[in-house]
Design a protein around this motif. Structure first.
Motif, PDB file in Angstrom:
ATOM      1  N   ALA A 152      10.034   8.523  -5.127  1.00 29.10           N
ATOM      2  CA  ALA A 152      10.692   8.415  -6.429  1.00 29.10           C
ATOM      3  C   ALA A 152      10.468   7.038  -7.045  1.00 29.10           C
ATOM      4  N   SER A 153      10.371   5.987  -6.218  1.00 35.87           N
ATOM      5  CA  SER A 153      10.137   4.641  -6.741  1.00 35.87           C
ATOM      6  C   SER A 153       8.760   4.543  -7.405  1.00 35.87           C
ATOM      7  N   VAL A 154       7.759   5.210  -6.831  1.00 31.52           N
ATOM      8  CA  VAL A 154       6.418   5.214  -7.422  1.00 31.52           C
ATOM      9  C   VAL A 154       6.444   5.893  -8.785  1.00 31.52           C
ATOM     10  N   ILE A 155       7.128   7.028  -8.877  1.00 27.15           N
ATOM     11  CA  ILE A 155       7.197   7.761 -10.143  1.00 27.15           C
ATOM     12  C   ILE A 155       7.910   6.935 -11.198  1.00 27.15           C
ATOM     13  N   LYS A 156       8.980   6.267 -10.830  1.00 28.54           N
ATOM     14  CA  LYS A 156       9.712   5.426 -11.780  1.00 28.54           C
ATOM     15  C   LYS A 156       8.804   4.338 -12.352  1.00 28.54           C
ATOM     16  N   GLU A 157       8.102   3.621 -11.485  1.00 31.21           N
ATOM     17  CA  GLU A 157       7.256   2.513 -11.946  1.00 31.21           C
ATOM     18  C   GLU A 157       6.128   3.017 -12.827  1.00 31.21           C
ATOM     19  N   LEU A 158       5.481   4.108 -12.464  1.00 32.49           N
ATOM     20  CA  LEU A 158       4.356   4.607 -13.250  1.00 32.49           C
ATOM     21  C   LEU A 158       4.810   5.175 -14.590  1.00 32.49           C
TER      22      LEU A 158
ATOM     23  N   ALA B  96       4.408  -3.741  -9.108  1.00 31.94           N
ATOM     24  CA  ALA B  96       4.441  -2.309  -8.824  1.00 31.94           C
ATOM     25  C   ALA B  96       3.088  -1.777  -8.370  1.00 31.94           C
ATOM     26  N   LEU B  97       2.053  -1.954  -9.197  1.00 30.63           N
ATOM     27  CA  LEU B  97       0.747  -1.389  -8.848  1.00 30.63           C
ATOM     28  C   LEU B  97       0.173  -2.032  -7.595  1.00 30.63           C
ATOM     29  N   ALA B  98       0.379  -3.337  -7.424  1.00 29.73           N
ATOM     30  CA  ALA B  98      -0.107  -4.004  -6.212  1.00 29.73           C
ATOM     31  C   ALA B  98       0.607  -3.462  -4.973  1.00 29.73           C
ATOM     32  N   SER B  99       1.887  -3.207  -5.092  1.00 35.89           N
ATOM     33  CA  SER B  99       2.642  -2.683  -3.961  1.00 35.89           C
ATOM     34  C   SER B  99       2.222  -1.255  -3.641  1.00 35.89           C
ATOM     35  N   ILE B 100       2.025  -0.439  -4.683  1.00 40.89           N
ATOM     36  CA  ILE B 100       1.605   0.945  -4.460  1.00 40.89           C
ATOM     37  C   ILE B 100       0.235   0.990  -3.792  1.00 40.89           C
ATOM     38  N   ALA B 101      -0.684   0.157  -4.263  1.00 38.85           N
ATOM     39  CA  ALA B 101      -2.034   0.144  -3.701  1.00 38.85           C
ATOM     40  C   ALA B 101      -2.049  -0.352  -2.262  1.00 38.85           C
ATOM     41  N   ALA B 102      -1.017  -1.082  -1.841  1.00 41.15           N
ATOM     42  CA  ALA B 102      -0.988  -1.614  -0.475  1.00 41.15           C
ATOM     43  C   ALA B 102      -0.580  -0.562   0.540  1.00 41.15           C
TER      44      ALA B 102
ATOM     45  N   ASN C  28       1.469  -7.889   0.122  1.00 40.45           N
ATOM     46  CA  ASN C  28       1.703  -6.730  -0.739  1.00 40.45           C
ATOM     47  C   ASN C  28       2.501  -5.654  -0.019  1.00 40.45           C
ATOM     48  N   GLN C  29       2.265  -5.490   1.276  1.00 42.48           N
ATOM     49  CA  GLN C  29       3.051  -4.506   2.039  1.00 42.48           C
ATOM     50  C   GLN C  29       4.511  -4.938   2.137  1.00 42.48           C
ATOM     51  N   ILE C  30       4.732  -6.240   2.280  1.00 44.35           N
ATOM     52  CA  ILE C  30       6.111  -6.740   2.312  1.00 44.35           C
ATOM     53  C   ILE C  30       6.784  -6.518   0.958  1.00 44.35           C
TER      54      ILE C  30
ATOM     55  N   MET D  48      -7.560  -5.871 -12.945  1.00 41.72           N
ATOM     56  CA  MET D  48      -6.528  -6.904 -12.820  1.00 41.72           C
ATOM     57  C   MET D  48      -5.131  -6.312 -12.625  1.00 41.72           C
ATOM     58  N   ALA D  49      -4.905  -5.097 -13.077  1.00 40.92           N
ATOM     59  CA  ALA D  49      -3.574  -4.493 -12.994  1.00 40.92           C
ATOM     60  C   ALA D  49      -3.091  -4.363 -11.558  1.00 40.92           C
ATOM     61  N   PHE D  50      -4.029  -4.312 -10.592  1.00 40.65           N
ATOM     62  CA  PHE D  50      -3.636  -4.142  -9.188  1.00 40.65           C
ATOM     63  C   PHE D  50      -3.468  -5.469  -8.458  1.00 40.65           C
ATOM     64  N   GLU D  51      -3.660  -6.569  -9.163  1.00 41.64           N
ATOM     65  CA  GLU D  51      -3.416  -7.867  -8.548  1.00 41.64           C
ATOM     66  C   GLU D  51      -1.923  -8.173  -8.586  1.00 41.64           C
ATOM     67  N   ARG D  52      -1.470  -8.891  -7.582  1.00 40.77           N
ATOM     68  CA  ARG D  52      -0.055  -9.198  -7.504  1.00 40.77           C
ATOM     69  C   ARG D  52       0.350 -10.167  -8.614  1.00 40.77           C
TER      70      ARG D  52
END
Length: 637
Positions: A26-32, A100-106, A14-16, A72-76
């Motif tokens: 800005a990438s986080v804001i775009k995805e959300l 998106a959510l999995a990457s943000i949570a990582a 997920n970090q990768i 489930m939304a935070f699963e890759r």
């Protein structure tokens, strides 16, 4: 021997993935925001602190999620939009990969509160570094509330690469504007450090453009509307006279998804060919509606690059649509037919008679009188020119006197007789000057000849002069940039600015993003002599300008500086000041195409070689080039 190949843990994977999807706050804001729009939200609030480094909060009134979906939304690769591979070519939503959510949570601390309308209680989930810390029922409004804290807290190397707050804030504003333009029916707001930056009510696209960019934008755009079998093109384009040197008001959307497409940008610029000021770019807000099956939005992790099935056809259609709109609203130059010396065609009057045109005729007009009055040159003609002038004075009819036959007179005999009457003179008179051969770029013997031959301007761009080793070529604009730049640096070292007050202060209008940039640069601009005073939320008044910059207005100067800083990555305060000085020097230098007198070229030459670094411009480009004698001699071998 132990096995070498092994599966990465989900947290590392997920970090990768976060490195591809989440590049900055800005990438986080775009995805959300895109997820909120896909959830049917009609109102979205974005709240940030320290440009998203410490806090990002996105609140929407969408459909919300139940307890299972929220987990489930935070699963890759978890998504509600794709069931099979063919769905990738029929996408009508924003987010779809489920990364998106999995990457943000990582790489951050995430708190989610969400509730559906049919549920009495919602659910709150806290996740950090891909690990679920808590999950419990909570009372909350319908929709979703994401709170992202301490972005990249567990990846220090990534956090060090984040830029200063003002730079990251500009990226946040850019992403916010893209989502806002694509969805004008959604009310949006942006607050940074408790300061409201945008408050955009729901409306149509033109209202959204005006609310986002200021009232003056409404008078500077014209609509575009073309519907074809392949694509429907709508939106607004800027008037040619409102084009700026600043990039930032250029937007392409395909099926309400923002995209970057340099090839289609060239189609827009080609449509504006010959009606724009040099080095200016028009604003445009263009929306393309196409069949999802003829585009591919899955070629880039951030989904900002889109591949068309037939790009050449789209280029032609877009170019034609813009030309049609420019012509319809009289933006294209009209053809002015000259009526001078036009043939007059008689027209009939009410009685049916032709109106005879009035024509003045001189019966005594002799076309050879004009030739006799003109000075005669003897170069290449000898005495024949003298003969011709006398023959004209007598009139050509006199040459036929006494000749009753149809044979023509012997012109050679007449010419010879006239030549014998007049002794040819080869000494120059007042009208005949001996041609003088001038040496190019050679030193003269007196002051006047030396001054006139020392410098030569080539194509109104380069200054040429003869030096001991050969021929020196100087780029006039870059040379002037260096002179102005070092003048600014000396001013800064003395701690005093040289400025001149404006008798009639000029007002400059900016959008929210530009206002934030100008407020950030105000101290450095004031140090260099440009004093600005804020009038309201979108207007600055110019109180003084730097002395010695007569070639550029305050509006052009600020416009150029904002262009340089829009994507600039400058951190240190000293570098910011030098960057402002570089930008002001670039905008204030004499432009290419300006004709310089010999005195101006001489002064520019002397001032350049009085600089500390005469060979390079402030941006590091070459100013001086010398063609030595050996190279010149090779060209003539």
């Amino acid at each position: 021997m132990s096995n070498v190949i092994q599966l990465l843990p989900d947290s590392v994977a997920n970090q990768i993935a976060a490195g591809e999807v989440i590049q900055r706050p800005a990438s986080v804001i775009k995805e959300l925001m895109e997820n909120a729009i896909d959830a049917g939200a009609t109102n979205i609030q974005v709240i940030t602190r320290d440009a998203g480094k410490s806090l990002i909060q996105v609140i929407d009134n969408g459909c919300g999620m139940n307890e299972t979906d929220a987990r489930m939304a935070f699963e890759r690769h978890a998504t509600s939009k794709i069931r099979e591979a063919s769905d990738l070519f029929a996408l009508q939503t924003m987010g779809f990969r489920g990364e998106a959510l999995a990457s943000i949570a990582a790489i951050a601390q995430v708190e989610l509160k969400t509730r559906r309308e049919e549920d009495d209680l919602g659910v709150q989930i806290n996740i950090a570094a891909s690990q679920v810390e808590s999950q419990e029922p909570v009372q909350c409004p319908v929709g979703s509330q994401f709170c992202i804290k301490n972005l990249f807290y567990n990846v220090p190397a990534r956090r060090r690469f984040l830029k200063k707050t003002s730079t990251e804030l500009r990226h946040i504003i850019n992403e916010f504007q893209r989502v806002a333009l694509a969805h004008p029916n959604v009310a949006l707001s942006l607050v940074h450090n408790d300061v409201p930056m945008f408050s955009l009510p729901a409306g149509n696209i033109k209202q959204r453009i005006v609310n986002m960019n200021g009232k003056q934008m409404g008078n500077n755009i014209i609509p575009i509307d073309t519907d074809t079998v392949m694509v429907k093109i709508t939106g607004f384009i800027g008037k040619p006279e409102s084009a700026k040197k600043t990039m930032g008001d250029q937007f392409f959307f395909v099926n309400n998804r923002f995209m970057k497409h340099p090839y289609l940008h060239r189609a827009v610029m080609d449509a504006y060919d010959n009606i724009l000021q040099p080095e200016t770019i028009p604003a445009y807000f263009i929306f393309l509606e196409v069949d999802p099956q003829i585009i591919d939005v899955n070629i880039h992790p951030t989904k900002t690059e889109i591949k068309f099935e037939d790009e050449r056809a789209f280029w032609q259609l877009l170019n034609a649509a813009i030309r049609e709109s420019l012509g319809k609203f009289n933006m294209m130059p009209s053809i002015d037919f000259d009526t001078t010396d036009q043939i007059h065609i008689p027209v009939s009057n009410h009685e049916g008679e032709l109106v005879e045109p009035t024509v003045e005729v001189n019966p005594f007009y002799n076309p050879f009188e004009e030739e006799r009055k003109q000075p005669v040159s003897s170069y290449g003609s000898g005495g024949t020119a003298t003969f011709r002038s006398k023959a004209s004075a007598q009139g050509w009819e006199n040459l036929y006197d006494g000749n009753e036959s149809n044979e023509l007179p012997d012109f050679s005999a007449l010419a010879n007789s006239e030549m014998e009457k007049q002794e040819p003179s080869f000494e120059p008179n007042e009208q005949e000057q001996e041609p003088v051969q001038q040496t190019f770029l050679s030193g003269g013997t007196n002051e006047e000849s030396a001054g006139s031959n020392r410098f030569f301007q080539l194509k109104n761009r380069y200054i040429l002069t003869s030096v001991k080793s050969g021929l020196m070529m100087i780029d006039q604009k870059r040379a002037h940039e260096r002179i102005i730049f070092e003048g600014f640096i000396r001013t800064l070292q003395r701690g005093a600015s040289l400025s001149q007050k404006c008798l009639f202060p000029e007002e400059l209008h900016f959008g929210p993003e530009e206002m934030a940039m100008v407020n950030e640069l105000k101290p450095d601009l004031l140090t260099l002599g440009l004093e600005l005073q804020q009038v309201n939320d979108e207007t600055f008044s110019v109180l003084s300008t730097p002395a010695g910059l007569e070639n550029v207005s305050a509006a052009q100067l600020i416009d150029g500086i904002l262009t340089d800083f829009r994507d600039g990555e400058v951190d240190l305060q000293k570098e910011v000041t030098e960057q402002v000085a570089t930008s002001m020097a670039r905008r204030g230098a004499i432009p290419y195409g300006k004709v310089l007198t010999t005195l101006e070229m001489s002064e520019l030459f002397d001032q350049l070689f009085a600089c500390m670094v005469p060979n390079f411009s402030p941006s590091g480009k070459t100013i001086i080039s010398i063609m030595d004698m050996d190279e010149m001699q090779k060209r003539f071998m």
